[in-house]
Design a protein around this motif. Structure first.
Motif, PDB file in Angstrom:
ATOM      1  N   SER A   1      -1.826   4.814  -8.489  1.00 54.87           N
ATOM      2  CA  SER A   1      -0.882   4.856  -9.672  1.00 54.87           C
ATOM      3  C   SER A   1      -0.297   5.899  -9.846  1.00 54.87           C
ATOM      4  N   PHE A   2      -1.193   7.233  -8.937  1.00 52.42           N
ATOM      5  CA  PHE A   2      -1.309   8.299  -9.189  1.00 52.42           C
ATOM      6  C   PHE A   2      -0.766   9.245  -7.721  1.00 52.42           C
ATOM      7  N   LEU A   3      -1.680   8.976  -6.746  1.00 52.94           N
ATOM      8  CA  LEU A   3      -1.699   9.693  -5.230  1.00 52.94           C
ATOM      9  C   LEU A   3      -0.123   9.124  -4.673  1.00 52.94           C
ATOM     10  N   LEU A   4      -0.103   7.999  -4.634  1.00 59.47           N
ATOM     11  CA  LEU A   4       1.438   7.776  -3.706  1.00 59.47           C
ATOM     12  C   LEU A   4       2.605   8.211  -4.546  1.00 59.47           C
TER      13      LEU A   4
ATOM     14  N   LEU B   1       2.610  17.664  -9.390  1.00 53.89           N
ATOM     15  CA  LEU B   1       1.560  17.305 -10.078  1.00 53.89           C
ATOM     16  C   LEU B   1       2.218  17.279 -12.006  1.00 53.89           C
ATOM     17  N   ALA B   2       2.819  18.357 -12.352  1.00 53.47           N
ATOM     18  CA  ALA B   2       3.270  18.321 -13.310  1.00 53.47           C
ATOM     19  C   ALA B   2       4.050  16.609 -13.253  1.00 53.47           C
ATOM     20  N   ILE B   3       5.363  16.602 -12.769  1.00 56.00           N
ATOM     21  CA  ILE B   3       6.501  15.308 -12.586  1.00 56.00           C
ATOM     22  C   ILE B   3       5.660  14.174 -12.568  1.00 56.00           C
ATOM     23  N   VAL B   4       4.981  14.080 -11.992  1.00 53.90           N
ATOM     24  CA  VAL B   4       3.582  12.866 -11.639  1.00 53.90           C
ATOM     25  C   VAL B   4       3.085  12.159 -13.157  1.00 53.90           C
ATOM     26  N   VAL B   5       2.462  13.065 -13.216  1.00 55.10           N
ATOM     27  CA  VAL B   5       1.801  13.322 -15.356  1.00 55.10           C
ATOM     28  C   VAL B   5       2.911  12.474 -16.124  1.00 55.10           C
ATOM     29  N   VAL B   6       4.184  13.192 -16.019  1.00 55.08           N
ATOM     30  CA  VAL B   6       4.696  12.866 -16.564  1.00 55.08           C
ATOM     31  C   VAL B   6       5.917  11.658 -16.753  1.00 55.08           C
ATOM     32  N   ILE B   7       5.830  11.320 -15.655  1.00 52.37           N
ATOM     33  CA  ILE B   7       6.630  10.397 -15.888  1.00 52.37           C
ATOM     34  C   ILE B   7       5.379   9.343 -15.146  1.00 52.37           C
TER      35      ILE B   7
ATOM     36  N   ALA C   1       3.771  -1.060 -11.967  1.00 53.26           N
ATOM     37  CA  ALA C   1       2.557  -1.084 -10.792  1.00 53.26           C
ATOM     38  C   ALA C   1       2.144  -0.664  -9.863  1.00 53.26           C
ATOM     39  N   ALA C   2       1.544   0.178  -8.696  1.00 58.93           N
ATOM     40  CA  ALA C   2       1.321   0.684  -8.098  1.00 58.93           C
ATOM     41  C   ALA C   2       0.185  -0.169  -7.245  1.00 58.93           C
TER      42      ALA C   2
END
Length: 261
Positions: free
Chosen positions: A18-21, A51-57, A63-64
């Motif tokens: 859910s974070f890496l992809l 990284l900042a955009i991933v943490v926000v969205i 679900a990944a």
């Protein structure tokens, strides 16, 4: 004493997926899109932005799929996310390159094709007129919040193009077929200037036939250069009217590629 927190392989794989992809898709877009993806922005800064955009969205993403180690299925998912991000970034590059092509064409017609400088964004040598139009369209893109629209489309792409949803080859074919749009848009941007310079060159040809003793090379090049600069300066008055339709078409096409509304 409280027991230690135990995490299963399924939980770790789900969190990593859910974070890496999503990170690969966002990082691929930021590495290839104009302005942010140029050499003016260091790679480390682009990674921090991803990284900042991933943490926000990430809390609002679907679900990944769970990643089970580094295997062929995980590599295929990573390759798919990178391709989607590169596809969206390359679509934006086509829009910016249309103005660069327009500058190259008008510079060649007015005799400024030899006046080139190193483009600090891409590290290549381009005509001064093309570099000027590139900087101008960059300022217009940022002033009209085009970068925010790109981030919005990127966020919606995780819903319309879900992770693990398969390769959408028709979108890649559409992107390849759009390459001719760059040359057509560049020609439309400078068509008035090309027509005016053609009239000037025809006038010099008539003058040469009427007065063969006239040294057309000594006066033709300076006059063509001056007239070309004047025509280019007059054409800049309508640059906003030329920019808005192309920008709207590009952003709409970007939404269609991502399947967004």
């Amino acid at each position: 004493m409280s027991p230690l927190l135990e995490l299963t392989d399924a939980q770790i794989g789900g969190w990593v997926g859910s974070f890496l992809l999503p990170l690969f898709r966002i990082a691929a877009l930021l590495m290839t899109m104009p302005i942010i993806g140029t050499q003016l922005v260091p790679v480390r800064v682009r990674l921090y932005m991803a990284l900042a955009i991933v943490v926000v969205i990430m809390p609002g993403l679907p679900a990944a799929p769970r990643i089970e180690g580094i295997g062929l299925p995980a590599l295929l998912l990573i390759a798919q996310e990178v391709l989607i991000g590169v596809m969206l970034g390359f679509a934006l590059q086509l829009f910016f390159q249309a103005f660069v092509v327009a500058g190259q064409i008008v510079a060649t017609q007015m005799g400024l094709g030899f006046a080139s400088t190193v483009d600090p964004a891409n590290g290549i040598s381009t005509a001064v007129v093309g570099q000027f139009l590139s900087m101008l369209v960059t300022l217009l893109f940022l002033a009209m919040n085009g970068h925010l629209v790109v981030i919005e489309v990127l966020t919606e792409s995780f819903v319309t193009l879900p992770i693990g949803g398969g390769f959408l080859t028709q979108h890649y074919w559409e992107l390849a077929n759009k390459l001719g749009w760059v040359l057509g848009a560049g020609l439309l941007l400078v068509l008035p200037a090309i027509t005016a310079l053609l009239v000037v060159n025809l006038s010099f040809g008539v003058m040469t036939r009427a007065a063969p003793q006239l040294n057309i090379f000594s006066i033709g090049f300076p006059l063509t250069l001056v007239v070309g600069l004047i025509i280019f300066w007059i054409g800049l008055a309508d640059i906003l009217g030329q920019y808005q339709p192309l920008a709207s078409e590009t952003l709409q096409w970007l939404r269609e590629l991502a399947g967004a509304r």
